[in-house]
Design a protein around this motif. Structure first.
Motif, PDB file in Angstrom:
ATOM      1  N   THR A  86      15.808  13.334 -13.173  1.00 49.70           N
ATOM      2  CA  THR A  86      15.098  14.270 -14.052  1.00 49.70           C
ATOM      3  C   THR A  86      13.927  13.585 -14.739  1.00 49.70           C
ATOM      4  O   THR A  86      12.831  14.129 -14.803  1.00 49.70           O
ATOM      5  CB  THR A  86      16.031  14.861 -15.125  1.00 49.70           C
ATOM      6  OG1 THR A  86      16.746  13.802 -15.728  1.00 49.70           O
ATOM      7  CG2 THR A  86      16.978  15.881 -14.548  1.00 49.70           C
ATOM      8  N   SER A  87      14.129  12.356 -15.217  1.00 49.71           N
ATOM      9  CA  SER A  87      13.011  11.714 -15.913  1.00 49.71           C
ATOM     10  C   SER A  87      11.869  11.432 -14.935  1.00 49.71           C
ATOM     11  O   SER A  87      10.698  11.485 -15.292  1.00 49.71           O
ATOM     12  CB  SER A  87      13.467  10.457 -16.646  1.00 49.71           C
ATOM     13  OG  SER A  87      13.463   9.351 -15.779  1.00 49.71           O
ATOM     14  N   ALA A  88      12.218  11.153 -13.662  1.00 44.90           N
ATOM     15  CA  ALA A  88      11.168  10.952 -12.660  1.00 44.90           C
ATOM     16  C   ALA A  88      10.348  12.224 -12.509  1.00 44.90           C
ATOM     17  O   ALA A  88       9.114  12.205 -12.521  1.00 44.90           O
ATOM     18  CB  ALA A  88      11.781  10.556 -11.332  1.00 44.90           C
ATOM     19  N   ILE A  89      11.064  13.363 -12.429  1.00 42.61           N
ATOM     20  CA  ILE A  89      10.366  14.637 -12.260  1.00 42.61           C
ATOM     21  C   ILE A  89       9.464  14.905 -13.466  1.00 42.61           C
ATOM     22  O   ILE A  89       8.276  15.255 -13.313  1.00 42.61           O
ATOM     23  CB  ILE A  89      11.374  15.796 -12.069  1.00 42.61           C
ATOM     24  CG1 ILE A  89      12.063  15.636 -10.706  1.00 42.61           C
ATOM     25  CG2 ILE A  89      10.687  17.155 -12.173  1.00 42.61           C
ATOM     26  CD1 ILE A  89      13.223  16.592 -10.490  1.00 42.61           C
ATOM     27  N   PHE A  90      10.003  14.670 -14.666  1.00 46.69           N
ATOM     28  CA  PHE A  90       9.189  14.969 -15.848  1.00 46.69           C
ATOM     29  C   PHE A  90       8.008  14.018 -15.993  1.00 46.69           C
ATOM     30  O   PHE A  90       6.938  14.417 -16.430  1.00 46.69           O
ATOM     31  CB  PHE A  90      10.074  14.989 -17.095  1.00 46.69           C
ATOM     32  CG  PHE A  90      10.974  16.184 -17.117  1.00 46.69           C
ATOM     33  CD1 PHE A  90      10.428  17.466 -17.006  1.00 46.69           C
ATOM     34  CD2 PHE A  90      12.356  16.066 -17.201  1.00 46.69           C
ATOM     35  CE1 PHE A  90      11.250  18.584 -16.985  1.00 46.69           C
ATOM     36  CE2 PHE A  90      13.175  17.185 -17.182  1.00 46.69           C
ATOM     37  CZ  PHE A  90      12.622  18.441 -17.076  1.00 46.69           C
ATOM     38  N   MET A  91       8.217  12.773 -15.577  1.00 50.45           N
ATOM     39  CA  MET A  91       7.099  11.833 -15.600  1.00 50.45           C
ATOM     40  C   MET A  91       5.985  12.315 -14.681  1.00 50.45           C
ATOM     41  O   MET A  91       4.808  12.274 -15.023  1.00 50.45           O
ATOM     42  CB  MET A  91       7.563  10.445 -15.120  1.00 50.45           C
ATOM     43  CG  MET A  91       8.040   9.531 -16.219  1.00 50.45           C
ATOM     44  SD  MET A  91       7.022   9.643 -17.664  1.00 50.45           S
ATOM     45  CE  MET A  91       6.695   7.949 -17.928  1.00 50.45           C
ATOM     46  N   MET A  92       6.409  12.801 -13.497  1.00 46.22           N
ATOM     47  CA  MET A  92       5.417  13.284 -12.551  1.00 46.22           C
ATOM     48  C   MET A  92       4.657  14.470 -13.141  1.00 46.22           C
ATOM     49  O   MET A  92       3.434  14.537 -13.040  1.00 46.22           O
ATOM     50  CB  MET A  92       6.092  13.699 -11.234  1.00 46.22           C
ATOM     51  CG  MET A  92       6.393  12.517 -10.333  1.00 46.22           C
ATOM     52  SD  MET A  92       7.548  12.952  -9.032  1.00 46.22           S
ATOM     53  CE  MET A  92       6.501  13.897  -7.952  1.00 46.22           C
ATOM     54  N   ILE A  93       5.418  15.374 -13.767  1.00 52.91           N
ATOM     55  CA  ILE A  93       4.760  16.528 -14.372  1.00 52.91           C
ATOM     56  C   ILE A  93       3.754  16.063 -15.424  1.00 52.91           C
ATOM     57  O   ILE A  93       2.620  16.540 -15.475  1.00 52.91           O
ATOM     58  CB  ILE A  93       5.796  17.483 -15.011  1.00 52.91           C
ATOM     59  CG1 ILE A  93       6.683  18.080 -13.917  1.00 52.91           C
ATOM     60  CG2 ILE A  93       5.099  18.588 -15.814  1.00 52.91           C
ATOM     61  CD1 ILE A  93       7.801  18.940 -14.440  1.00 52.91           C
ATOM     62  N   ARG A  94       4.160  15.088 -16.223  1.00 57.38           N
ATOM     63  CA  ARG A  94       3.254  14.580 -17.252  1.00 57.38           C
ATOM     64  C   ARG A  94       1.951  14.059 -16.677  1.00 57.38           C
ATOM     65  O   ARG A  94       0.872  14.423 -17.120  1.00 57.38           O
ATOM     66  CB  ARG A  94       3.934  13.413 -17.992  1.00 57.38           C
ATOM     67  CG  ARG A  94       4.592  13.837 -19.246  1.00 57.38           C
ATOM     68  CD  ARG A  94       5.025  12.619 -19.996  1.00 57.38           C
ATOM     69  NE  ARG A  94       5.928  13.035 -21.048  1.00 57.38           N
ATOM     70  CZ  ARG A  94       6.558  12.206 -21.844  1.00 57.38           C
ATOM     71  NH1 ARG A  94       6.403  10.908 -21.712  1.00 57.38           N
ATOM     72  NH2 ARG A  94       7.334  12.669 -22.793  1.00 57.38           N
ATOM     73  N   ILE A  95       2.095  13.188 -15.673  1.00 59.57           N
ATOM     74  CA  ILE A  95       0.876  12.577 -15.116  1.00 59.57           C
ATOM     75  C   ILE A  95      -0.002  13.646 -14.466  1.00 59.57           C
ATOM     76  O   ILE A  95      -1.213  13.690 -14.679  1.00 59.57           O
ATOM     77  CB  ILE A  95       1.218  11.471 -14.089  1.00 59.57           C
ATOM     78  CG1 ILE A  95       2.021  10.380 -14.787  1.00 59.57           C
ATOM     79  CG2 ILE A  95      -0.055  10.886 -13.495  1.00 59.57           C
ATOM     80  CD1 ILE A  95       2.531   9.297 -13.858  1.00 59.57           C
ATOM     81  N   ILE A  96       0.635  14.532 -13.688  1.00 57.64           N
ATOM     82  CA  ILE A  96      -0.154  15.563 -13.010  1.00 57.64           C
ATOM     83  C   ILE A  96      -0.842  16.462 -14.039  1.00 57.64           C
ATOM     84  O   ILE A  96      -2.040  16.753 -13.934  1.00 57.64           O
ATOM     85  CB  ILE A  96       0.729  16.390 -12.051  1.00 57.64           C
ATOM     86  CG1 ILE A  96       1.183  15.494 -10.888  1.00 57.64           C
ATOM     87  CG2 ILE A  96      -0.024  17.602 -11.510  1.00 57.64           C
ATOM     88  CD1 ILE A  96       2.220  16.111  -9.981  1.00 57.64           C
ATOM     89  N   ALA A  97      -0.089  16.858 -15.074  1.00 60.93           N
ATOM     90  CA  ALA A  97      -0.679  17.714 -16.109  1.00 60.93           C
ATOM     91  C   ALA A  97      -1.822  16.988 -16.806  1.00 60.93           C
ATOM     92  O   ALA A  97      -2.860  17.571 -17.119  1.00 60.93           O
ATOM     93  CB  ALA A  97       0.382  18.132 -17.111  1.00 60.93           C
TER      94      ALA A  97
END
Lengths: 287, 291, 273
Positions: C108-119
């Motif tokens: 989950t933290s990997a997914i949220f990190m990805m969302i953060r960077i992409i956003a």
């Protein structure tokens, strides 16, 4: 054998993007051996693209480039050999000089070819001689010499690779009349002595008519005329329609023709024009 | 007599080599340029013509001699910064390489650069920029980036940038040398209109004889000295001197002179093919009459 | 070819975002980044994605173009994700093999990190680089930082340098292309050989490039002097920036955005980090 041949060649820049531009549109051009050929056209007519395809810098989107009968892109590994076969001098080539001395800069190409030291030395001196650089210049820094001399160093750097075909993109651009005559004259001499094929790209009809055996005229991505200077200038009106400036004397003859005097319009040098006019004038000298 | 805007008196300039040797670029040069005139300075590379332009714009300082700009003797030591910039405003300069004189990433911002430096109020800058771009026929490209333009277009933007400073004199330092024939024609027609419509004094530095023929007066420079000075017709008659100075002679002029040398009644100063054809047609028709 | 680089490119348009005051856009962009890092619940991330999509719609930019902006940071995204998946400890074990154990928290933290960077990338691209001309951006930075002048910080000179750099980047890229081709024609090889060999092959490109840059700089300096440039003092500007209603409105919306993130964090606290 032909020096170079373009068969059904097209080149499209930035294909599949909004900036797509057809630079060369399904063309066939044959460059014959052992002569100086002028490739003339406007900016954007596709002439520089043709030059870069002859040297393998650009790969045609479709069609074949044959150099001395061999297909250039048959095996991309051999591309380097084709580059050595056809030397290319870019526009404003003086901006590519980088070595400490003129000698080293001219030697850069031959060195990349993996030649022995002696062979390189011989070629550098030969090339310098062809473009009219004196021995004393060879040890100078290429950044301490005049603009015209820099241009010669850059051309010598390609000549030193002993190419069978030499392509030059606007070799006289930005030079004053004296510099222009000198460099074009040297190139002409080089061609005649080495029996190689020289292709010069230019938008000056007047210059090319003086220094070339044959001309190829490009307009809107296609060659519209090819042949000897007489053949091309006999169609002067078409040239003018394509927006290309014909030599002043050709224009003068066309003007006379328009005024109802039957003169040959395919002349392009002052000498020829004089002969032609003396013919109509009856040759008698009025004193 | 018209006002003299630029006057060079005994102007000399030397270029110093690394070893300290002085090489003369201009030697005791005299020149007067009248307001509203169109003067071409013709010479091969290294003849000293560009140095002269840089002296007029106070980028270089003369070694000796006097320079009068707008009737006032220039003395760099006594000049304030404001005076210097006022002269640079009044004498604009367009250079050879179109790329190396555009500052901003958008055409109209670049044209605004000069007036912004002069502290012109924003509204007036806007007006000047629009007018200048309109004049050089580049209004369509106002929001474009310079690198999307052709050489001739860039050079016209550079001209607009100078026009926006409202200069009285514009010096063109080989401004067409790097352009293709189309770009050269564009720039030349802009220059001609400037001179005719606005009465801007034009100093055109070039080595192309076709361009010099457009001027009202041609000054030929060689080795830092004035060789010829006169109307294009007077100057181009002197084929021998021009050849010696490493310059081209129009084919028409050469052809008619050679025929005239053989005894035909032809002018020695025809410049354009049309003129040449006109003169030739005249003697051809006379010949037919005799028949 | 070198010309195809898109990161940091401006796409002219006429959306509200294009018309906003560039100073306001810088402020919004900073607030938006703060907002991204405030997110710490599942609901907040969903809200963030929704807002980013909304921004994209408002900008009227083609989706493809916007997504292309992520391209240069793909490596970073993958690297962060991998790092999170494999090295993050946790309580709920998902999968275990040899010495590798993967926890739910890691995924989950990997997914949220990805969302953060992409956003982050998409957001800054849309708000700033894609919809603001570089010159407007430099201009805005100059004006926002102009109070620093009293501390003798050369704000104008810095902005001028930025402008000139932006102006000459395409020119120099084109020139690099040209010199590389010219050296290729002389037998240079940039694509084969060891790293050291390739680095050496760049000398014939870099030397002419530097020399030509110095020449350009020299000519440009003379041209600027001829156009009466003498630094920032006494200078006026053609474009005056005026705050419009939409600017105030967008600042208000941004404040709302941050407030919403905080509220969502508080009231839907499905914590993930």
């Amino acid at each position: 054998m032909t020096a170079a041949e373009l068969k059904n060649v097209s080149y499209i820049y930035s294909q599949n993007t909004p900036f797509m531009k057809v630079a060369v549109d399904n063309i066939n051009i044959t460059f014959e051996e052992n002569m100086t050929i002028g490739l003339i056209g406007h900016t954007g007519s596709g002439k520089s693209t043709v030059a870069q395809m002859l040297n393998g810098i650009l790969r045609p989107t479709s069609g074949d480039v044959l150099i001395r009968g061999k297909n250039m892109w048959e095996s991309p590994k051999k591309l380097k050999e084709f580059r050595y076969l056809t030397g290319l001098v870019f526009q404003y080539p003086e901006y590519q000089l980088f070595e400490e001395t003129v000698y080293k800069d001219i030697a850069f190409g031959p060195k990349n070819m993996g030649l022995a030291e002696e062979a390189i030395d011989r070629r550098v001196r030969e090339a310098a001689n062809f473009v009219g650089l004196s021995e004393s210049v060879l040890e100078k820094s290429p950044f301490d010499i005049s603009g015209g001399q820099k241009r010669r160093v850059a051309i010598a750097g390609v000549i030193a690779m002993n190419p069978k075909n030499l392509v030059l993109d606007e070799p006289a651009a930005g030079l004053d009349p004296r510099g222009r005559d000198e460099i074009l004259g040297r190139i002409r001499e080089y061609q005649q002595q080495t029996h190689s094929t020289v292709i010069m790209i230019s938008h000056s009809m007047e210059d090319m008519a003086l220094y070339c055996d044959k001309l190829v005229v490009m307009h809107e991505s296609k060659p519209i005329m090819a042949g000897t200077c007489e053949e091309v200038f006999s169609r002067a009106e078409e040239l003018e329609k394509a927006g290309l400036a014909v030599p002043q004397v050709t224009k003068l003859m066309m003007e006379l023709n328009n005024r109802g005097y039957n003169v040959n319009t395919s002349v392009y040098t002052v000498e020829e024009a004089k002969k032609e006019l003396l013919r109509v004038l009856g040759g008698e000298i009025k004193c | 007599m018209a006002e003299i805007v630029i006057k060079a008196e005994n102007l000399s300039f030397f270029y110093e080599e690394d070893d300290g040797a002085k090489i003369p670029v201009l030697q005791n040069f005299d020149l007067e340029i009248e307001k509203g005139s169109f003067v071409a300075l013709l010479g091969h590379n290294g003849s000293g013509k560009s140095t002269l332009a840089k002296l007029f714009n106070l980028i270089l300082t003369p070694e000796s001699g006097n320079l009068y700009l707008f009737g006032k003797r220039v003395d760099e030591n006594e000049m304030t910064d404001d005076e210097l910039f006022e002269i640079r405003r009044r004498i604009g300069m367009v250079f050879q390489n179109p790329d190396n004189q555009l500052v901003a990433t958008i055409v109209e911002e670049d044209v605004a650069f000069g007036p912004e430096n002069l502290g012109v109020p924003p509204k007036e800058i806007r007006q000047r920029v629009d007018d200048a771009l309109d004049f050089v026929k580049m209004k369509k490209f106002a929001r474009h980036s310079p690198h999307q333009l052709s050489g001739g277009q860039k050079q016209r933007v550079a001209i607009a940038g100078i026009l926006a400073c409202k200069p009285e004199v514009i010096i063109f330092d080989e401004s067409t040398a790097m352009l293709d024939p189309l770009g050269r024609a564009e720039v030349m027609s802009t220059i001609e209109t400037l001179n005719k419509e606005f009465g801007t004094t034009i100093v055109l530095i070039t080595h192309y004889m076709e361009e010099a023929t457009k001027a009202g007066r041609v000054v030929v420079i060689d080795n830092g000295k004035k060789l010829l000075d006169g109307t294009p017709k007077e100057v181009f008659k002197e084929t021998k001197i021009l050849r010696k100075a490493g310059l081209d002679i129009p084919q028409t002029t050469l052809l008619l002179q050679e025929l005239a040398d053989m005894g035909y009644d032809l002018p020695r100063n025809a410049l354009t093919p049309e003129e040449g054809a006109e003169a030739l047609a005249k003697i051809l028709s006379e010949k037919e009459k005799i028949k | 070819m070198l010309k195809d680089i898109t990161l940091g490119q401006f796409f002219p348009g006429n959306s509200v975002l294009h018309r906003l005051d560039p100073r306001v856009k810088i402020v919004i962009c900073i607030a938006y980044i703060v907002g991204i890092f405030l997110c710490n619940s599942l609901a907040a991330y969903i809200f963030l994605i929704a807002m980013t999509v909304l921004l994209m719609l408002i900008s009227q930019l083609p989706v493809k173009t916007v997504l292309k902006g992520i391209q240069p940071v793909v490596v970073i995204i993958i690297f962060t994700a991998v790092l999170n998946v494999f090295w993050r400890g946790g309580e709920t074990e998902l999968f275990s093999f040899w010495i590798i154990t993967i926890y739910l928290e890691g995924v989950t933290s990997a997914i949220f990190m990805m969302i953060r960077i992409i956003a982050l990338v998409i957001g800054t691209c849309i708000i700033l680089t894609y919809t603001t001309s570089p010159i407007a951006l430099t201009d805005a930075i100059e004006r926002l930082l102009s109070p620093l002048r009293i501390f003798k910080i050369p704000v104008h000179e810095f902005a001028m340098m930025m402008t000139i750099a932006l102006r000459f980047i395409p020119t120099l890229i084109e020139e690099t292309d040209k010199i590389m081709n010219a050296q290729k024609a002389r037998g240079s090889d940039f694509s084969t050989g060891s790293l050291a060999e390739r680095a050496k092959a760049l000398v014939p490109v870099l030397v002419p490039l530097f020399i030509s840059s110095f020449r350009r700089a020299d000519e440009l300096a003379v041209a600027m002097e001829c156009r009466c440039y003498r630094g920032g003092s006494g200078r006026t500007r053609m474009t005056q920036l005026h705050l419009a209603k939409r600017d105030f409105f967008s600042i208000l919306l941004t404040a709302l955005f941050i407030a919403s993130v905080l509220l969502i964090n508080q009231y839907f606290p499905i914590y993930v980090v």
